[in-house]
Write a protein that holds these residues in place. Sequence first.
Motif, mmCIF file in Angstrom:
data_model
loop_
_atom_site.group_PDB
_atom_site.id
_atom_site.type_symbol
_atom_site.label_atom_id
_atom_site.label_comp_id
_atom_site.label_asym_id
_atom_site.label_seq_id
_atom_site.Cartn_x
_atom_site.Cartn_y
_atom_site.Cartn_z
ATOM 1 N N GLU A 108 0.827 -1.218 0.000
ATOM 2 C CA GLU A 108 0.000 0.000 0.000
ATOM 3 C C GLU A 108 0.862 1.269 0.000
ATOM 4 O O GLU A 108 0.470 2.294 -0.566
ATOM 5 N N GLU A 109 2.057 1.198 0.611
ATOM 6 C CA GLU A 109 2.963 2.350 0.584
ATOM 7 C C GLU A 109 3.514 2.559 -0.821
ATOM 8 O O GLU A 109 3.601 3.683 -1.320
ATOM 9 N N LEU A 110 3.884 1.467 -1.479
ATOM 10 C CA LEU A 110 4.361 1.552 -2.849
ATOM 11 C C LEU A 110 3.245 2.061 -3.757
ATOM 12 O O LEU A 110 3.479 2.881 -4.645
ATOM 13 N N ALA A 111 2.031 1.622 -3.496
ATOM 14 C CA ALA A 111 0.876 2.087 -4.279
ATOM 15 C C ALA A 111 0.693 3.594 -4.107
ATOM 16 O O ALA A 111 0.354 4.294 -5.065
ATOM 17 N N ALA A 112 0.923 4.115 -2.901
ATOM 18 C CA ALA A 112 0.799 5.557 -2.665
ATOM 19 C C ALA A 112 1.824 6.327 -3.494
ATOM 20 O O ALA A 112 1.514 7.384 -4.050
ATOM 21 N N ILE A 113 3.024 5.795 -3.588
ATOM 22 C CA ILE A 113 4.063 6.442 -4.397
ATOM 23 C C ILE A 113 3.671 6.408 -5.865
ATOM 24 O O ILE A 113 3.753 7.414 -6.580
ATOM 25 N N TYR A 114 3.210 5.244 -6.333
ATOM 26 C CA TYR A 114 2.800 5.128 -7.728
ATOM 27 C C TYR A 114 1.582 5.993 -8.040
ATOM 28 O O TYR A 114 1.396 6.420 -9.177
ATOM 29 N N GLU A 115 0.762 6.267 -7.035
ATOM 30 C CA GLU A 115 -0.381 7.159 -7.236
ATOM 31 C C GLU A 115 0.098 8.556 -7.634
ATOM 32 O O GLU A 115 -0.486 9.205 -8.507
ATOM 33 N N TYR A 116 1.162 9.010 -6.992
ATOM 34 C CA TYR A 116 1.743 10.293 -7.385
ATOM 35 C C TYR A 116 2.286 10.231 -8.803
ATOM 36 O O TYR A 116 2.138 11.182 -9.580
ATOM 37 N N ASP A 117 2.919 9.116 -9.155
ATOM 38 C CA ASP A 117 3.465 8.978 -10.503
ATOM 39 C C ASP A 117 2.352 9.034 -11.548
ATOM 40 O O ASP A 117 2.504 9.662 -12.595
ATOM 41 N N LEU A 118 1.238 8.377 -11.249
ATOM 42 C CA LEU A 118 0.085 8.440 -12.147
ATOM 43 C C LEU A 118 -0.418 9.875 -12.253
ATOM 44 O O LEU A 118 -0.768 10.348 -13.337
ATOM 45 N N HIS A 119 -0.413 10.575 -11.126
ATOM 46 C CA HIS A 119 -0.865 11.966 -11.126
ATOM 47 C C HIS A 119 0.030 12.827 -12.033
ATOM 48 O O HIS A 119 -0.459 13.737 -12.700
ATOM 49 N N PHE A 120 1.333 12.531 -12.087
ATOM 50 C CA PHE A 120 2.226 13.264 -12.991
ATOM 51 C C PHE A 120 1.772 13.098 -14.437
ATOM 52 O O PHE A 120 1.761 14.062 -15.208
ATOM 53 N N LEU A 121 1.409 11.873 -14.808
ATOM 54 C CA LEU A 121 0.956 11.627 -16.172
ATOM 55 C C LEU A 121 -0.355 12.360 -16.455
ATOM 56 O O LEU A 121 -0.550 12.925 -17.535
ATOM 57 N N ASP A 122 -1.256 12.356 -15.473
ATOM 58 C CA ASP A 122 -2.513 13.093 -15.628
ATOM 59 C C ASP A 122 -2.252 14.592 -15.750
ATOM 60 O O ASP A 122 -2.877 15.282 -16.560
ATOM 61 N N LEU A 123 -1.316 15.106 -14.938
ATOM 62 C CA LEU A 123 -0.960 16.521 -15.022
ATOM 63 C C LEU A 123 -0.390 16.851 -16.399
ATOM 64 O O LEU A 123 -0.625 17.941 -16.924
ATOM 65 N N GLY A 124 0.341 15.917 -16.973
ATOM 66 C CA GLY A 124 0.860 16.129 -18.328
ATOM 67 C C GLY A 124 -0.267 16.361 -19.320
ATOM 68 O O GLY A 124 -0.190 17.262 -20.167
ATOM 69 N N ASP A 125 -1.321 15.570 -19.206
ATOM 70 C CA ASP A 125 -2.483 15.761 -20.079
ATOM 71 C C ASP A 125 -3.145 17.110 -19.829
ATOM 72 O O ASP A 125 -3.551 17.803 -20.771
ATOM 73 N N GLU A 126 -3.248 17.494 -18.555
ATOM 74 C CA GLU A 126 -3.860 18.781 -18.219
ATOM 75 C C GLU A 126 -3.022 19.948 -18.743
ATOM 76 O O GLU A 126 -3.568 20.932 -19.249
ATOM 77 N N VAL A 127 -1.698 19.835 -18.628
ATOM 78 C CA VAL A 127 -0.815 20.888 -19.133
ATOM 79 C C VAL A 127 -0.949 20.982 -20.653
ATOM 80 O O VAL A 127 -1.021 22.083 -21.210
ATOM 81 N N ALA A 128 -1.004 19.854 -21.332
ATOM 82 C CA ALA A 128 -1.180 19.857 -22.795
ATOM 83 C C ALA A 128 -2.486 20.551 -23.174
ATOM 84 O O ALA A 128 -2.516 21.371 -24.111
ATOM 85 N N ASN A 129 -3.555 20.254 -22.432
ATOM 86 C CA ASN A 129 -4.842 20.909 -22.696
ATOM 87 C C ASN A 129 -4.759 22.408 -22.423
ATOM 88 O O ASN A 129 -5.358 23.213 -23.154
ATOM 89 N N ALA A 130 -4.032 22.795 -21.372
ATOM 90 C CA ALA A 130 -3.887 24.218 -21.050
ATOM 91 C C ALA A 130 -3.120 24.946 -22.157
ATOM 92 O O ALA A 130 -3.459 26.082 -22.510
ATOM 93 N N ILE A 131 -2.120 24.305 -22.711
ATOM 94 C CA ILE A 131 -1.364 24.905 -23.821
ATOM 95 C C ILE A 131 -2.269 25.043 -25.039
ATOM 96 O O ILE A 131 -2.271 26.086 -25.710
#
Length: 177
Positions: A108-131
């Motif tokens: 579950e701790e490793l999953a919490a870390i990977y959750e942030y990593d997934l959020h980075f990918l989602d943020l990438g999509d949001e940044v692309a949309n903002a551009i």
Amino acid sequence: MTDYYQRVTDEQDFFKKILGKIPGFNGYAERSNRRSADKLLRETIATQFESLWQRTSEIQRSFISEGGIEVVGDIEAAAIKLRQFIDRIKNAAYGYAGFFDAIKVKQEELAAIYEYDLHFLDLGDEVANAIDNIQSSVGTDGLPASIRNLVSLAQSCIDTFEKRKEVILSLSGEGES
């Protein structure tokens, strides 16, 4: 999203699978797999954001050449934040090296870390949309808001990286006072 840890694990060659059966080697292989998965994931994130940073820089150059100097500073703020994020992703130690060897990380701790990593990918999509939104807002009253949104998202990337780092440090005991 592709599970990078699983991808690295699945791509092990036959020799590593045999060695995984040897007592004591499995833990080493697991740590090595986590490091490899982490490296692959962060290289992917850095590449994605490098492309977004380049798009932001292109927009900036376009405004400069077309006389839109009044918005260049705000776009520069977003570009700087994206560059900071990219540099942090690229320069962070891979695989949580140093303390995964010393502590047992629960799933579950490793999953919490990977959750942030997934959020980075989602943020990438949001940044692309903002551009995209900035590009479609040129010449409209919505341009300043679209630029502010990009700056805010770029800051969210940095903030998310820092929160991820705090989680990792708390697992290693380094973040405790």
